[in-house]
Design an enzyme around this catalytic site. Structure first.
Site, PDB file in Angstrom:
ATOM      1  N   LYS A  58       0.831  -1.213   0.000  1.00  0.00           N
ATOM      2  CA  LYS A  58       0.000   0.000   0.000  1.00  0.00           C
ATOM      3  C   LYS A  58       0.866   1.265   0.000  1.00  0.00           C
ATOM      4  O   LYS A  58       0.483   2.274  -0.585  1.00  0.00           O
ATOM      5  CB  LYS A  58      -0.957   0.000   1.190  1.00  0.00           C
ATOM      6  CG  LYS A  58      -1.826  -1.255   1.301  1.00  0.00           C
ATOM      7  CD  LYS A  58      -2.640  -1.542   0.052  1.00  0.00           C
ATOM      8  CE  LYS A  58      -3.203  -2.953   0.038  1.00  0.00           C
ATOM      9  NZ  LYS A  58      -3.820  -3.352  -1.220  1.00  0.00           N
TER      10      LYS A  58
ATOM     11  N   GLU B 239      -2.411   8.226   7.355  1.00  0.00           N
ATOM     12  CA  GLU B 239      -3.188   9.123   6.501  1.00  0.00           C
ATOM     13  C   GLU B 239      -4.087   9.998   7.361  1.00  0.00           C
ATOM     14  O   GLU B 239      -4.461   9.596   8.466  1.00  0.00           O
ATOM     15  CB  GLU B 239      -4.130   8.320   5.578  1.00  0.00           C
ATOM     16  CG  GLU B 239      -3.479   7.556   4.475  1.00  0.00           C
ATOM     17  CD  GLU B 239      -4.492   6.753   3.664  1.00  0.00           C
ATOM     18  OE1 GLU B 239      -4.070   6.147   2.681  1.00  0.00           O
ATOM     19  OE2 GLU B 239      -5.691   6.731   4.014  1.00  0.00           O
TER      20      GLU B 239
ATOM     21  N   ARG C 262      -8.002  -7.956  -9.480  1.00  0.00           N
ATOM     22  CA  ARG C 262      -8.765  -9.173  -9.795  1.00  0.00           C
ATOM     23  C   ARG C 262     -10.134  -8.766 -10.314  1.00  0.00           C
ATOM     24  O   ARG C 262     -10.508  -7.601 -10.252  1.00  0.00           O
ATOM     25  CB  ARG C 262      -8.958  -9.985  -8.502  1.00  0.00           C
ATOM     26  CG  ARG C 262      -9.716  -9.161  -7.457  1.00  0.00           C
ATOM     27  CD  ARG C 262     -10.108  -9.951  -6.222  1.00  0.00           C
ATOM     28  NE  ARG C 262     -11.062  -9.197  -5.421  1.00  0.00           N
ATOM     29  CZ  ARG C 262     -10.746  -8.324  -4.474  1.00  0.00           C
ATOM     30  NH1 ARG C 262      -9.476  -8.066  -4.196  1.00  0.00           N
ATOM     31  NH2 ARG C 262     -11.690  -7.682  -3.807  1.00  0.00           N
TER      32      ARG C 262
HETATM   33  C1  MV4 Z   1      -9.891   5.047   5.613  1.00  0.00           C
HETATM   34  C2  MV4 Z   1     -11.061   5.596   6.170  1.00  0.00           C
HETATM   35  C3  MV4 Z   1     -11.048   6.917   6.543  1.00  0.00           C
HETATM   36  N1  MV4 Z   1      -9.938   7.669   6.350  1.00  0.00           N
HETATM   37  N2  MV4 Z   1      -8.811   5.836   5.447  1.00  0.00           N
HETATM   38  C4  MV4 Z   1     -11.434   0.535   5.431  1.00  0.00           C
HETATM   39  C5  MV4 Z   1     -11.010  -0.602   4.609  1.00  0.00           C
HETATM   40  C6  MV4 Z   1      -9.738  -0.203   3.983  1.00  0.00           C
HETATM   41  N3  MV4 Z   1      -9.733  -0.637   2.633  1.00  0.00           N
HETATM   42  C7  MV4 Z   1      -9.669   1.277   4.115  1.00  0.00           C
HETATM   43  N4  MV4 Z   1     -10.705   1.665   4.994  1.00  0.00           N
HETATM   44  C8  MV4 Z   1     -10.870   2.952   5.379  1.00  0.00           C
HETATM   45  N5  MV4 Z   1      -9.816   3.779   5.210  1.00  0.00           N
HETATM   46  C9  MV4 Z   1      -8.851   7.108   5.823  1.00  0.00           C
HETATM   47  N6  MV4 Z   1      -7.750   7.868   5.638  1.00  0.00           N
HETATM   48  C10 MV4 Z   1     -12.161   4.754   6.337  1.00  0.00           C
HETATM   49  C11 MV4 Z   1     -12.067   3.428   5.935  1.00  0.00           C
HETATM   50  C12 MV4 Z   1     -13.238   2.609   6.112  1.00  0.00           C
HETATM   51  C13 MV4 Z   1     -13.959   2.154   5.007  1.00  0.00           C
HETATM   52  C14 MV4 Z   1     -13.573   2.425   3.697  1.00  0.00           C
HETATM   53  C15 MV4 Z   1     -14.296   1.967   2.636  1.00  0.00           C
HETATM   54  C16 MV4 Z   1     -15.454   1.244   2.857  1.00  0.00           C
HETATM   55  C17 MV4 Z   1     -15.874   0.953   4.132  1.00  0.00           C
HETATM   56  C18 MV4 Z   1     -15.143   1.409   5.230  1.00  0.00           C
HETATM   57  C19 MV4 Z   1     -15.565   1.127   6.520  1.00  0.00           C
HETATM   58  C20 MV4 Z   1     -14.830   1.563   7.581  1.00  0.00           C
HETATM   59  C21 MV4 Z   1     -13.661   2.305   7.387  1.00  0.00           C
END
Ligand code: MV4
Length: 507
Positions: free
Chosen positions: A118, A202, A294
């Site tokens: 990442k 972040e 994918r």
């Molecule tokens: C985040 C975020 C808020 N701010 N990054 C959750 C899964 C992972 N792929 C990244 N995620 C998140 N990253 C920052 N800087 C909130 C989430 C997140 C989330 C993102 C997409 C879909 C569902 C989510 C559920 C909880 C938190």
């Protein structure tokens, strides 16, 4: 590149069935691997050939990359389709296929590896002009470095594991006072989960939406965007509903996100189907989250609004064909919604519900598609992901798609195991969902800590009333019943009445 004649599917369940359908339509020979637990599964019944590769646990079957490559060579397969999950984003497996002279139906191993880290992906995206969330460019060397960057971008911040994805090893940090403990635990979770302690940071985005772009690239230098999918409806970071287009993405935003996603794919030399995930902030800014290298679970909603068959396209691109003119998608046509049917009990904290499917009736009719890995009489095992099937609907607009979803959920019957179907019946009746007003936190807040409330109509106390109604119905329709041999199973009658009310009866 030589043409593909025979493909080994290194997967199970509904995606194995989906790939088999693509192989059939192209006139290609098919083979699947299966574990001892999947001996009687649907893909095994449908494939031209099926080969047992080990006992139920994935480590001893679906994750045995070397054995799968050996098998592909032994049976004369030209290509391996990894599906999703399992080995699909394993760069070493993709390389192993290539080294053995097999076509891996997916991106080059280098592209998988670049997006797998990442931190590396963030660096590449920034260089390619893809917007990333403000934060670190390098792995955080120590607490002091973390503290410096956090102060720069401002609290709250998010700590993430570089080898993670999907939320593992992730920590929200509200203020400087919490940083030390969060940094320590994110690091130890990263080591334990991935054997890699690299952590980055972040700025925390408050209540964004999750909007992703489907991209496709051929091996001749053409990369296209196929539009977005709205995936904000997640329960504990598990997607449950996806749709295309997003209720909040207009043509201008679609063009800008699509262009950014194409730059992301091109930056890593991407080929085949991929998905660039973004977070879309309430102010309309979008930020790169990660790229999934994918075909994804939710690909059917894109198929329905583009008219493309993405599995067929994957196979064509894998044998060296260029993307045709049908891949120029000026705008989505109509609206598609997918719900993921899981073997879990929404009335008991979504506990897994394995067992035998005693009765099964799929919905049909205009705008309804079912991608399933199950059949009536099949047994759902505890060993794998609980996703049973996907119900996907299409309509000329979101309103028609919702009406068709409600109809399809009313027709659907799955008995013998618990499923999350009641969750979707509650959702289609929810005003905020119907209006498209939700973000990634909405579903968890809507459901709260507790369980789904049972609809009033399914109270056990109403059963005598229902029985009386059924008896009356049976008596007044005795002629019709007579034509059918005088026997009408009570559950069918009850189901018909329940279908009109959109509730389920089980006893
Ligand atoms: C985040 C975020 C808020 N701010 N990054 C959750 C899964 C992972 N792929 C990244 N995620 C998140 N990253 C920052 N800087 C909130 C989430 C997140 C989330 C993102 C997409 C879909 C569902 C989510 C559920 C909880 C938190």
């Amino acid at each position: 590149m030589r043409p593909i004649r025979k493909v080994l599917i290194a997967n199970r369940g509904e995606i194995a069935v989906r790939v088999l359908r693509g192989l059939h339509d192209l006139g290609l020979e098919s083979a699947v691997v299966y574990s001892e637990a999947d001996r009687d599964s649907w893909p095994v019944l449908l494939a031209d050939e099926a080969h047992c590769i080990g006992p139920a646990p994935s480590r001893e079957s679906y994750l045995r990359g070397e054995a799968i490559v050996d098998l592909a060579l032994a049976i004369g397969a030209d290509a391996v389709h990894p599906g999703f999950g399992f080995l699909s984003e394993n760069a070493a497996f993709a390389a192993r296929c290539r080294d053995a002279g097999l076509v891996f139906v997916g991106p080059p191993p280098e592209a998988i590896a670049a997006m797998g880290s990442k931190i590396e992906a963030r660096r590449l995206m920034r260089a390619a002009g893809v917007p990333v969330v403000p934060g670190t460019e390098e792995p955080l060397a120590d607490l002091e470095a973390a503290s410096r960057v956090a102060a720069e971008v401002g609290y709250p911040v998010m700590l993430k594991a570089s080898a993670g994805g999907g939320g593992k090893g992730m920590r929200r940090v509200a203020s400087a006072a919490d940083l030390a403990e969060a940094f320590r635990s994110a690091r130890s979770e990263a080591t334990a989960s991935f054997g890699d302690d690299s952590v980055y940071l972040e700025k925390f985005l408050d209540r964004p939406r999750h909007v992703e772009i489907q991209v496709f690239a051929d091996a001749h230098g053409r990369t296209v965007s196929l539009g977005e999918r709205e995936c904000s409806l997640q329960r504990r970071q598990q997607k449950v509903v996806e749709e295309s287009p997003s209720p909040v993405v207009d043509a201008d935003l679609r063009a800008r996100m699509g262009a950014a996603a194409v730059r992301a794919a091109e930056a890593v030399g991407y080929v085949n189907a991929g998905t660039v995930e973004f977070m879309l902030a309430p102010d309309g800014q979008f930020y790169f989250l990660e790229m999934n290298t994918r075909l994804q679970v939710e690909h059917p909603v894109t198929e329905l609004v583009t008219g493309l068959d993405l599995v067929v396209a994957q196979l064509r691109v894998a044998q060296g064909e260029a993307l045709g003119p049908e891949f120029d998608i000026p705008a989505p046509r109509g609206h598609a919604i997918e719900v993921r049917l899981y073997a879990e009990d929404p009335y008991h904290k979504y506990a897994p519900s394995p067992g035998r499917i005693s009765r099964l009736r799929w919905p049909h009719g205009p705008g309804v598609r079912v991608d399933a890995g199950i059949y009536e009489g099949a047994t759902v095992s505890i060993h794998y992901d609980p996703m049973l099937a996907k119900l996907i609907v299409w309509g000329v607009d979101r309103e028609q798609a919702l009406a068709r979803l409600e109809r399809a959920l009313g027709e659907l019957r799955i008995e013998g195991i618990a499923t999350n179907v009641p969750l979707f019946r509650a959702l289609v009746a929810d005003e905020e969902f119907r209006a498209g007003r939700f973000d990634i936190t909405w579903l968890d807040r809507r459901l709260g800590a507790g369980e789904l409330a049972r609809p009033a109509g399914t109270r056990l106390a109403d059963l005598p009333l229902v029985a009386a109604a059924i008896a009356h119905h049976a008596a007044t329709h005795s002629a019709a019943a007579g034509e059918q041999g005088g026997h009408r199973p009570i559950w069918r009658l009850a189901s018909r009445r329940a279908a009109l009310r959109g509730t389920t009866w089980s006893w």
